[in-house]
Design an enzyme around this catalytic site. Sequence first.
Site, PDB file in Angstrom:
ATOM      1  N   CYS A 338       0.799  -1.234   0.000  1.00  0.00           N
ATOM      2  CA  CYS A 338       0.000   0.000   0.000  1.00  0.00           C
ATOM      3  C   CYS A 338       0.835   1.289   0.000  1.00  0.00           C
ATOM      4  CB  CYS A 338      -1.005   0.023   1.144  1.00  0.00           C
ATOM      5  SG  CYS A 338      -1.122  -1.430   2.141  1.00  0.00           S
ATOM      6  N   ARG A 367       6.810 -11.116   5.490  1.00  0.00           N
ATOM      7  CA  ARG A 367       6.353 -10.904   6.864  1.00  0.00           C
ATOM      8  C   ARG A 367       6.966 -11.969   7.751  1.00  0.00           C
ATOM      9  NH1 ARG A 367      -0.034  -9.465   5.648  1.00  0.00           N
ATOM     10  NH2 ARG A 367       0.461  -7.807   4.172  1.00  0.00           N
ATOM     11  N   GLN A 385       0.966 -11.239  -3.148  1.00  0.00           N
ATOM     12  CA  GLN A 385      -0.441 -10.853  -3.082  1.00  0.00           C
ATOM     13  C   GLN A 385      -0.930 -10.433  -4.459  1.00  0.00           C
ATOM     14  OE1 GLN A 385       0.032  -7.568  -0.279  1.00  0.00           O
ATOM     15  NE2 GLN A 385      -1.212  -8.709   1.188  1.00  0.00           N
ATOM     16  N   ASP A 387      -2.607  -7.939  -5.177  1.00  0.00           N
ATOM     17  CA  ASP A 387      -3.006  -6.759  -4.430  1.00  0.00           C
ATOM     18  C   ASP A 387      -3.563  -5.689  -5.353  1.00  0.00           C
ATOM     19  OD1 ASP A 387      -3.310  -5.306  -2.169  1.00  0.00           O
ATOM     20  OD2 ASP A 387      -1.187  -4.921  -1.815  1.00  0.00           O
ATOM     21  N   HIS A 389      -5.333  -1.447  -5.065  1.00  0.00           N
ATOM     22  CA  HIS A 389      -5.866  -0.343  -4.280  1.00  0.00           C
ATOM     23  C   HIS A 389      -6.745   0.523  -5.164  1.00  0.00           C
ATOM     24  CE1 HIS A 389      -2.323  -1.666  -1.973  1.00  0.00           C
ATOM     25  NE2 HIS A 389      -3.158  -1.510  -0.971  1.00  0.00           N
ATOM     26  N   LYS A 473     -13.298  -4.253   7.393  1.00  0.00           N
ATOM     27  CA  LYS A 473     -13.059  -5.061   6.194  1.00  0.00           C
ATOM     28  C   LYS A 473     -14.092  -6.141   6.012  1.00  0.00           C
ATOM     29  CE  LYS A 473      -9.789  -7.955   8.738  1.00  0.00           C
ATOM     30  NZ  LYS A 473      -8.538  -8.679   8.729  1.00  0.00           N
ATOM     31  N   HIS A 519      -8.356  -1.276  -0.021  1.00  0.00           N
ATOM     32  CA  HIS A 519      -7.378  -2.344  -0.261  1.00  0.00           C
ATOM     33  C   HIS A 519      -8.179  -3.578  -0.626  1.00  0.00           C
ATOM     34  CE1 HIS A 519      -4.335  -0.291   2.471  1.00  0.00           C
ATOM     35  NE2 HIS A 519      -5.461   0.265   2.856  1.00  0.00           N
TER      36      HIS A 519
END
Length: 646
Positions: A338, A367, A385, A387, A389, A473, A519
């Site tokens: 992000c 992570r 991911q 991912d 946005h 979320k 997200h």
Amino acid sequence: MIKITFPDGSQKEFKKGISSLEIAEGISPRLAKEVYSATVNGELLDLARPVDVDATIKLHKWDDTEGKHAFWHSSSHLMAEALEALYPGIKFGIGPAIENGFYYDVDPGTSRVITETDLPVIENKMKELAATNHAFIREEISKKDAIELFTKKGDEYKTELISELQDGTITLYKSGSFTDLCRGPHLTSTEPIKAIKLTSVAGAYWRGDEKRKMMTRIYGITFPKQKMLDDYLVFLEEAKKRDHRRIGKELELFTFSQKVGMGLPLWLPKGSEVRQNLINFLTALLKKRGYKIVTTPHIGNVDLYKLSGHFEKYGKDSFQPISTPQEGEQFMLKPMNCPHHCEIYNATPHSYKELPVRMAEFGTVYRYEQSGELHGLTRVRSFTQDDAHHFCRPDQLRDEFKNIIDLILYVFKIMNFNDYTAQISLRDPDNKEKYIGSEENWEKAERDIIEAAGEKNLVTNVVRGEAAFYGPKLDFMVKDAIGRKWQLGTIQVDYNLPERFDLTYNGNDNQKHRPVMIHRTIFGSMERFVAVLIENTSGKFPLWLAPDKAVILPISDKFNDYAAKVLEILNNSDICTLIDDRSEKIGKKIRDNELKRIPYLLIIGEKEAESGTISVRKQGDGDKGVMKIEEFVNFIRSEIKNELAF
RNA sequence: GCCGAUGUAGCUCAGUUGGCCAGAGCAGCUGAUUUGUAAUCUGCAGGUCGGGGGUUCGAAUCCCUUCAUCGGCUCCA
């Protein structure tokens, strides 16, 4: 007399004070035997509780969650009774029913350890006690008396629990020689508990707090019939065969290396092929839906994460910053995409007319998950991911949210994930200081999520206290082979990062405004998604995802030349095909390649070589007859098209 | 990170209370066979018994330690 209303709407009069069990007996003695608990006027109760007023009643049998829960909860008390008999002085924490069975957290006392080898002994004791068929007796007790009782018993866990309860609501259940603090409801007696299996023993912190004592948690499951237990055990065995770690090894999809490091997956060629097929599929979908693909580095300056707030919150638990030759300069392996995406947004000015900006990246993040938490591909330390946005105006939030729900459901449909659950995660109302962002924004975000899900007719369960620190979320979970739930897709509203990164757009009033950020992931991560996919398909990927579509099996070496020709044609037609030209009997080749889960086996012998055809066998489905090569190419193409058409 | 269990060949597993050169099946490589829809036969090769330390005349086996894996807990941006 009182009036009882049943779920089908029918009504019947009974004597005041009659129990649910007696009501069931009045309907049929057989029903009475199969009923384990009852919901009376919305309250879940023991069957023995008297009904004093007009009521609606629902009787719970094994097939109801409520019925199973009473059954397993009582089983957990039975286990506790057995434990107390076998381990005098043992102390008890909590012992609830769970989705598949029950557990009890116990403290056997210093220098005593309960291990899996002890389970059969406890099991036998339970069977012995169950056979005595004693009743579960409910008793109301004052708080003072309850504390006195458990203090006398020396069970500090129970007294701690009682101290947090309100006086007047405390009940005990007695069964045999065992008395437990418990809300119930329970079975009338131990009689229905016929089949018992204690499945495992594990450590569990008292009240889930890692600073407190580690209790011993014993898991078990019980059934009213031995056959049901046998079936359950067979199911577990079958499920083990679908474990993605096992299939990943068998089919050479991925591996781990101690030398590389724990939790760092290595994708083998076949696994990479599956992964790439997924990425290509999703990328095409995203482009159609107005996403722009971006690419960002795997590291970022520590200051980036200080700005985003992630460093403060997760810095200590992350891979530690990388130092450079430059004094005081530090970079982190990126734990999320992000902040990078925010800076991409900031690279150019934005008008209200071009919003929403949808920015997607297959971004690999790192992570530092705790070592004990790593699990195959579902929980790793480096993962990619899918991912994205969305930067949008507040008035666009609801529609963006709904579009993402559509996209996730579409992808799940293609993947045949029918058994998913959707969870809305909101703030913990009692701990609002844990979250960053204004009260007003949080309330709006929570409202938007709930309403968008509602408008999409999505069945959700709402959980308070599960939100991310920056916003609420909506998560989509899919089960693995043995029913563990894994979060895949997630949609998260964020009013926080736009503030921190000072994201703006020019409105039609020519003033700067703050966009809202969403997200979202669909797969969650490539790793976890492939894992769940493997367990759901036991490695039999749909044709479009399969790393190899077909394998050619010549009946003898004499046909290897023709086989090579077919191989070339298929591979040139973009149908990834293998050849098995070992000097083995055809039966052996079929068996070996069936086990490799290759979707089509193409058998070639004299007949086929002469007529320029192939004999097609579908994996798991047997002989499909003879086809011309061109015919097969078209067949495969149309099959793939069908799989992806919805 | 915590509790418990496990670690023997590429894979799945045997190895009795410590005792001769650590075994099997599958996979691999040989050679024979040339096969019609889920396992052809022969031979060979493969292991510092997770790593390190100790006890012992002697350790895969007992003890300590360390690493990894598994089942949970905690956590999950």
